[in-house]
Motif scaffolding. Structure first.
Motif, mmCIF file in Angstrom:
data_model
loop_
_atom_site.group_PDB
_atom_site.id
_atom_site.type_symbol
_atom_site.label_atom_id
_atom_site.label_comp_id
_atom_site.label_asym_id
_atom_site.label_seq_id
_atom_site.Cartn_x
_atom_site.Cartn_y
_atom_site.Cartn_z
ATOM 1 N N LEU A 688 -26.326 88.914 15.415
ATOM 2 C CA LEU A 688 -26.572 88.620 14.326
ATOM 3 C C LEU A 688 -27.968 89.244 13.545
ATOM 4 O O LEU A 688 -28.291 88.917 12.604
ATOM 5 N N ALA A 689 -28.557 90.123 14.410
ATOM 6 C CA ALA A 689 -29.607 90.684 13.808
ATOM 7 C C ALA A 689 -29.655 91.474 12.755
ATOM 8 O O ALA A 689 -30.488 91.311 11.983
ATOM 9 N N VAL A 690 -28.228 91.809 12.597
ATOM 10 C CA VAL A 690 -27.940 92.691 11.406
ATOM 11 C C VAL A 690 -27.996 91.893 10.113
ATOM 12 O O VAL A 690 -28.372 92.587 8.930
ATOM 13 N N LEU A 691 -27.972 90.675 10.118
ATOM 14 C CA LEU A 691 -28.077 89.792 9.103
ATOM 15 C C LEU A 691 -29.602 89.474 8.532
ATOM 16 O O LEU A 691 -29.732 88.758 7.500
ATOM 17 N N GLY A 692 -30.449 89.920 9.340
ATOM 18 C CA GLY A 692 -31.901 89.881 8.935
ATOM 19 C C GLY A 692 -32.309 88.230 8.653
ATOM 20 O O GLY A 692 -32.242 87.482 9.543
ATOM 21 N N GLU A 693 -32.787 88.023 7.422
ATOM 22 C CA GLU A 693 -33.357 86.732 7.148
ATOM 23 C C GLU A 693 -32.068 85.670 6.880
ATOM 24 O O GLU A 693 -32.738 84.617 6.550
ATOM 25 N N THR A 694 -30.915 85.810 6.898
ATOM 26 C CA THR A 694 -29.917 85.090 6.746
ATOM 27 C C THR A 694 -30.173 83.833 7.516
ATOM 28 O O THR A 694 -30.216 83.733 8.814
ATOM 29 N N PRO A 695 -30.270 82.644 6.916
ATOM 30 C CA PRO A 695 -30.107 81.442 7.527
ATOM 31 C C PRO A 695 -29.115 81.153 8.057
ATOM 32 O O PRO A 695 -28.005 80.948 7.578
ATOM 33 N N ILE A 696 -29.129 80.506 9.431
ATOM 34 C CA ILE A 696 -27.800 80.353 10.170
ATOM 35 C C ILE A 696 -28.045 78.863 10.736
ATOM 36 O O ILE A 696 -29.140 78.610 11.292
ATOM 37 N N PRO A 697 -26.989 77.921 10.452
ATOM 38 C CA PRO A 697 -27.140 76.786 11.238
ATOM 39 C C PRO A 697 -27.185 76.550 12.431
ATOM 40 O O PRO A 697 -26.128 77.184 13.137
ATOM 41 N N VAL A 698 -28.276 76.105 13.163
ATOM 42 C CA VAL A 698 -28.196 75.867 14.432
ATOM 43 C C VAL A 698 -28.087 74.601 14.830
ATOM 44 O O VAL A 698 -28.782 73.644 14.442
ATOM 45 N N VAL A 699 -26.696 74.063 15.569
ATOM 46 C CA VAL A 699 -26.297 72.708 15.875
ATOM 47 C C VAL A 699 -27.120 72.349 17.136
ATOM 48 O O VAL A 699 -26.857 73.079 18.068
ATOM 49 N N MET A 700 -28.099 71.535 17.231
ATOM 50 C CA MET A 700 -28.573 71.090 18.559
ATOM 51 C C MET A 700 -28.338 69.777 19.037
ATOM 52 O O MET A 700 -28.158 68.591 18.230
ATOM 53 N N LEU A 701 -27.549 69.734 20.048
ATOM 54 C CA LEU A 701 -26.805 68.486 20.583
ATOM 55 C C LEU A 701 -27.484 68.018 21.990
ATOM 56 O O LEU A 701 -28.009 68.745 22.560
ATOM 57 N N ASN A 702 -27.572 66.515 21.916
ATOM 58 C CA ASN A 702 -28.238 66.057 22.874
ATOM 59 C C ASN A 702 -27.605 65.749 24.273
ATOM 60 O O ASN A 702 -26.739 64.923 24.110
ATOM 61 N N GLN A 703 -27.498 66.562 25.253
ATOM 62 C CA GLN A 703 -26.817 66.440 26.212
ATOM 63 C C GLN A 703 -26.900 65.136 26.936
ATOM 64 O O GLN A 703 -26.189 64.832 27.935
ATOM 65 N N GLU A 704 -27.863 64.352 26.780
ATOM 66 C CA GLU A 704 -28.148 63.137 27.422
ATOM 67 C C GLU A 704 -27.981 61.924 26.627
ATOM 68 O O GLU A 704 -28.442 60.692 26.869
ATOM 69 N N TYR A 705 -27.134 62.088 25.228
ATOM 70 C CA TYR A 705 -26.599 61.023 24.710
ATOM 71 C C TYR A 705 -26.040 60.131 25.553
ATOM 72 O O TYR A 705 -24.967 60.342 26.248
ATOM 73 N N PRO A 706 -26.149 58.815 25.768
ATOM 74 C CA PRO A 706 -25.490 58.031 26.486
ATOM 75 C C PRO A 706 -24.078 57.952 26.463
ATOM 76 O O PRO A 706 -23.574 58.072 27.862
ATOM 77 N N PRO A 707 -23.555 57.704 25.666
ATOM 78 C CA PRO A 707 -21.981 57.510 25.585
ATOM 79 C C PRO A 707 -21.268 59.044 25.976
ATOM 80 O O PRO A 707 -20.496 58.881 26.963
ATOM 81 N N PHE A 708 -21.907 60.182 25.683
ATOM 82 C CA PHE A 708 -21.533 61.220 26.062
ATOM 83 C C PHE A 708 -21.911 61.554 27.678
ATOM 84 O O PHE A 708 -20.754 62.060 28.307
ATOM 85 N N LYS A 709 -22.975 61.133 28.036
ATOM 86 C CA LYS A 709 -23.292 61.379 29.492
ATOM 87 C C LYS A 709 -22.306 60.430 30.386
ATOM 88 O O LYS A 709 -21.829 60.803 31.454
ATOM 89 N N GLN A 710 -22.046 59.077 29.782
ATOM 90 C CA GLN A 710 -21.385 58.346 30.588
ATOM 91 C C GLN A 710 -19.739 59.053 30.695
ATOM 92 O O GLN A 710 -19.073 58.571 31.714
ATOM 93 N N TYR A 711 -19.525 59.282 29.655
ATOM 94 C CA TYR A 711 -18.115 60.109 29.555
ATOM 95 C C TYR A 711 -17.962 61.336 30.583
ATOM 96 O O TYR A 711 -17.105 61.375 31.598
ATOM 97 N N LEU A 712 -18.842 62.156 30.666
ATOM 98 C CA LEU A 712 -18.719 63.111 31.546
ATOM 99 C C LEU A 712 -18.706 62.678 33.090
ATOM 100 O O LEU A 712 -18.159 63.023 34.106
ATOM 101 N N THR A 713 -19.568 61.646 33.529
ATOM 102 C CA THR A 713 -19.621 61.068 34.588
ATOM 103 C C THR A 713 -18.329 60.552 35.102
ATOM 104 O O THR A 713 -17.760 60.623 36.274
ATOM 105 N N SER A 714 -17.598 59.753 34.105
ATOM 106 C CA SER A 714 -16.244 59.224 34.392
ATOM 107 C C SER A 714 -15.153 60.257 34.599
ATOM 108 O O SER A 714 -14.474 60.026 35.374
ATOM 109 N N ARG A 715 -15.165 61.297 34.069
ATOM 110 C CA ARG A 715 -14.161 62.372 33.756
ATOM 111 C C ARG A 715 -14.553 63.325 35.301
ATOM 112 O O ARG A 715 -13.483 63.984 35.495
ATOM 113 N N SER A 716 -15.816 63.399 35.983
ATOM 114 C CA SER A 716 -16.116 64.272 36.663
ATOM 115 C C SER A 716 -15.218 64.029 38.136
ATOM 116 O O SER A 716 -15.111 64.910 38.838
#
Length: 788
Positions: A688-716
């Motif tokens: 992406l460096a070739v795009l220079g200053e072009t703004p890119i949406p960066v999605v930051m997800l909380n891997q400790e979000y309780p319902p998500f963490k609970q789901y991973l624990t149950s599916r493991s």
């Protein structure tokens, strides 16, 4: 003037004393009864001479903030007293603004040490629970005679200060906006004896404002010395000779009895919602200091409030970056220069945070005569901003509009100083300020620094594949990522400065003690009727300019773009910007914009050679398109063939402990980051460096979000590999977060209120919805052997 009813000096003294001591509704009613007894009957006159006047005192905004209107009234009263003493008549006063008047009149003023005072007293104790208190405002200003009260403090929409440029009042509503929030209002006033006309008595006036229910509403009234039937009837409130109570010096005492507050009841001063912080922020540069005493806290400490500008200056910090540049703003064919200043505070939970200085919900302040007339909240700033979202809870910006004529300023702001009037000039002003801020290099760099810090908490797992899937899911007709390609010589980036030319990938600048070259875009476009910002570079160290060895000048060949339409920003790290206010009447054409450095001093002595750079500036009615550079693509996607402008999205796994604004229940956030910065930090996204200053949406997800963490624990227990479920969750949630972020920004741009709580609830609903269907997908994948 003789007493309406003959009374002894002791009786009059007792009434005045009771009025000055009234802090509860019962005490105010007792004084009202004394006034009725003195008149022999309760002759009522409505405030504003309008029955059913409750609605006439209505206005939007916080009643806590409206108290500041009474403070400015007190300051005006002091200036009026001194100005009339010196000049005899308001027509003779030469001062064109309140600060000049204060500077000229106050040094030798014969006034008490604190001519403007505010006190809070208990009315419905304890105030910290009932949120009701009595706010008392006392000034040693010009004061009022009995016949003046109905046409000043009790008039709605008056014009007393209309032609008095040395006073702050301009809209005619004044403190009356606060009356409907109080159970009663007590006014005691005495005209400065030096301002009395021949034959006028020195008197103390007392009036109590109360509310009465009507068949279809309610009305505020006070008692006068005879029947009042209609507007024009000359009836005055109660008064007595001043020598009956000589302790009361000239000026006015106004008490709002049992006033309902939202944050002013807090015990500890220095809170973002307490009166001291609110006043210092709203009266950023007050014409007079204010003495504040809060009796509801039990401390009774006197505090001198001198405004936030003074407080910031008195408490400098090397860790608080600040800067100032000038915004050129063209209105009705005239260009005005508006100083814009910023401060960046420490992180919210640390010493030196914004909350220790600035009132709640104030991020960008539009000032007139040093007073806030309109402001953007941090929530609004984050929702609207494209490139500065990370600064929303650290940044304070002031936009000084004093350069605009007072008639223009009063047309821009609402009467309660809470917002802008929805007029074309006001909308263009906001747009110009937004563009000015979004394109301000130091702010963009501070924002990028915070994003880089946030990205350093990445889990380290590759997210390129799922990022591509997110990008494809969002690349649908009609959807705009908001991150346009960076403009080159003839590109047309949409965003700060009006777009068109200037920008591209940032390269390091080799700085020298003596400059040798100025560079920038060879072509740029500017939209007629808007302010355009174009960035340039010069290979000189900052000290070259700070020491005064040289100055950059800019001129344009267009006949309607002269020196007044152009401002030059501060040079930092070899970069600077040129702001051009293009008049609405400007003709479409292409002219040269020339940047010069002439007659500068070499470090070794003597004059250096003239340096110049020329950019072709095209004036257009509108700018469209999202091309990069010359508008041609640079590659065939986000693989080894390079990247091109389009549906690029980045994904970062992090958690609430790494992100200072997040809670454990935070699902995630979307941040816009320049493509080259992202490429430099994350190996996965190097293409992406070739795009220079072009703004890119960066999605930051909380891997400790309780319902998500609970789901991973149950599916493991039933799934061998959790990478694919994590990717499916990220895909579904990220698409929603990006779409929601765009919707929030669109609503904010339309002036709609954006509720943080509702936004967070929407994020959680999306995450839970995705998690609800995940087990079924997992079972299908396991049955198909895709999880082995």
């Amino acid at each position: 003037m003789s007493d309406s009813v003959s009374r002894s000096a002791s009786s009059n003294s007792a009434l005045v004393r009771a009025a000055l001591g009234a802090a509860t509704l019962d005490e105010a009613i007792a004084v009202q009864q004394q006034i009725a007894g003195a008149f022999g009957s309760a002759f009522k006159r409505p405030v504003g001479d309008r029955a059913n006047n409750h609605g006439l005192m209505a206005s939007s905004g916080s009643y806590d903030l409206k108290l500041i209107e009474l403070v400015t009234n007190m300051q005006d009263a002091v200036l009026e007293r001194l100005a009339l003493r010196k000049w005899g008549s308001a027509d003779n006063v030469p001062y064109q603004d309140p600060h000049t008047a204060a500077e000229k009149l106050l040094p030798k003023a014969d006034l008490p040490d604190h001519p403007v005072r505010v006190e809070f007293k208990e009315s419905n104790p304890p105030a910290r629970k009932t949120k009701r208190l009595t706010a008392i405002f006392r000034d040693n200003g010009c004061g009022l005679r009995p016949e003046q009260l109905p046409t000043t403090v009790f008039q709605l929409g008056g014009s007393y200060k209309e032609d008095r440029l040395y006073l702050q009042g301009a809209f005619g509503l004044g403190g009356a906006m606060t009356y409907r929030n109080a159970e009663a209002v007590v006014v005691v006033s005495r005209r400065d004896p030096e301002l009395l006309a021949p034959g006028q008595d020195d008197r103390i006036t007392v009036a109590i404002v109360q509310w009465e229910k009507l068949s279809k509403g309610s009305s505020a009234y006070y008692l006068v010395d005879g029947p009042w039937l209609e507007s024009g009837d000359k009836r005055s409130p109660w008064s007595c000779p001043a020598h009956h109570y000589p302790e009361f010096e000239a000026g006015t005492h106004l008490a709002l009895i049992s006033y309902r507050v939202d944050g002013l009841h807090r015990v500890r001063e220095g809170d973002t919602k307490t009166f001291d912080t609110v006043l210092n922020t709203r009266l950023f540069k007050p014409v007079l200091p204010v003495r504040f005493t809060n009796h509801t806290t039990g401390r009774d400490r006197n505090t001198n409030l001198r405004g936030l500008a003074r407080r910031l200056a008195d408490n400098p910090s090397a860790d608080r970056p600040e800067g100032q540049e000038t915004l050129p703003f063209n209105m009705a064919g005239v260009t005005y220069h508006l100083p814009v200043r910023y401060w960046i505070f420490a992180r919210p939970d640390s010493k030196g945070a914004r909350k220790t200085f600035v009132s709640a919900d104030h991020a960008v302040l539009f000032l007139s005569n040093g007073q806030v007339h309109h402001h953007w909240t941090p929530t609004e700033f984050r929702a609207k901003s494209k490139s500065l979202k990370k600064l929303h809870d650290r940044l304070l910006v002031t936009v000084d509009t004093d350069a605009l004529p007072i008639q223009t300023r009063t047309s821009l702001f609402t009467a309660d100083r809470s917002s802008l009037v929805l007029s074309d000039p006001a909308i263009r002003l906001e747009e110009a300020v937004w563009s000015f801020l979004e394109d301000w290099e130091p702010l963009r760099e501070e924002n990028s620094k915070l994003i880089r810090e946030a990205l350093q908490s990445d889990s380290g797992k590759s997210t390129l594949d799922v990022s591509r899937r997110i990008g494809r899911a969002l690349s649908v007709k009609g959807f705009d990522f908001g991150g346009k390609s960076s403009p080159g010589t003839s590109g047309s980036a949409v965003g700060p400065g009006g777009a068109g030319g200037g920008g591209g990938k940032r390269r390091p600048i080799q700085l020298h003690i003596d400059p040798s070259v100025i560079s920038g875009p060879t072509e740029a476009r500017a939209e007629i009727g808007k302010t355009r910002s174009i960035s340039f570079t010069i290979d000189a160290v900052d000290e070259f300019f700070s020491s005064g060895r040289g100055y950059i000048t800019v001129n344009c060949g267009h006949p309607e773009i002269g020196a007044a339409e152009i401002t030059i920003g501060q040079v930092k790290g070899g970069r600077f910007r040129v702001m051009i206010a293009v008049p609405e009447s400007a003709e479409r054409r292409v002219e040269e914009l020339t940047i010069n450095l002439q007659d500068w001093l070499k470090a070794s002595g003597g004059l250096g050679p003239d340096l110049s750079f020329t950019c072709k500036l095209e004036l257009v009615d509108a700018i469209e398109g999202t091309g990069s550079g010359s508008g041609k693509p640079t590659g065939g996607g986000s693989g080894t063939g390079g990247a091109q402008g389009g549906g690029h999205v980045a994904l970062v796994w992090t958690d609430h402990e790494q992100q200072e604004e997040w809670k454990k229940t935070t699902v995630g956030a979307v941040e816009m980051m320049p493509a080259n910065d992202l490429a430099a930090m994350k190996e996965d996204y190097k293409d992406l460096a070739v795009l220079g200053e072009t703004p890119i949406p960066v999605v930051m997800l909380n891997q400790e979000y309780p319902p998500f963490k609970q789901y991973l624990t149950s599916r493991s227990k039933s799934l061998i590999d959790l990478d694919e479920p994590r990717s499916r969750y990220a895909l579904g949630v990220a698409v929603h977060l990006v779409l929601l972020d765009r919707e929030v920004q669109d609503r904010a741009n339309k002036g709609e209120i954006v509720d943080d709580a509702l936004t967070a609830a929407s994020q959680q609903a999306a995450a839970r919805a995705v998690l609800a269907v995940m087990p079924a997908f997992d079972e299908m994948a396991k049955a198909a052997g895709l999880d082995e």
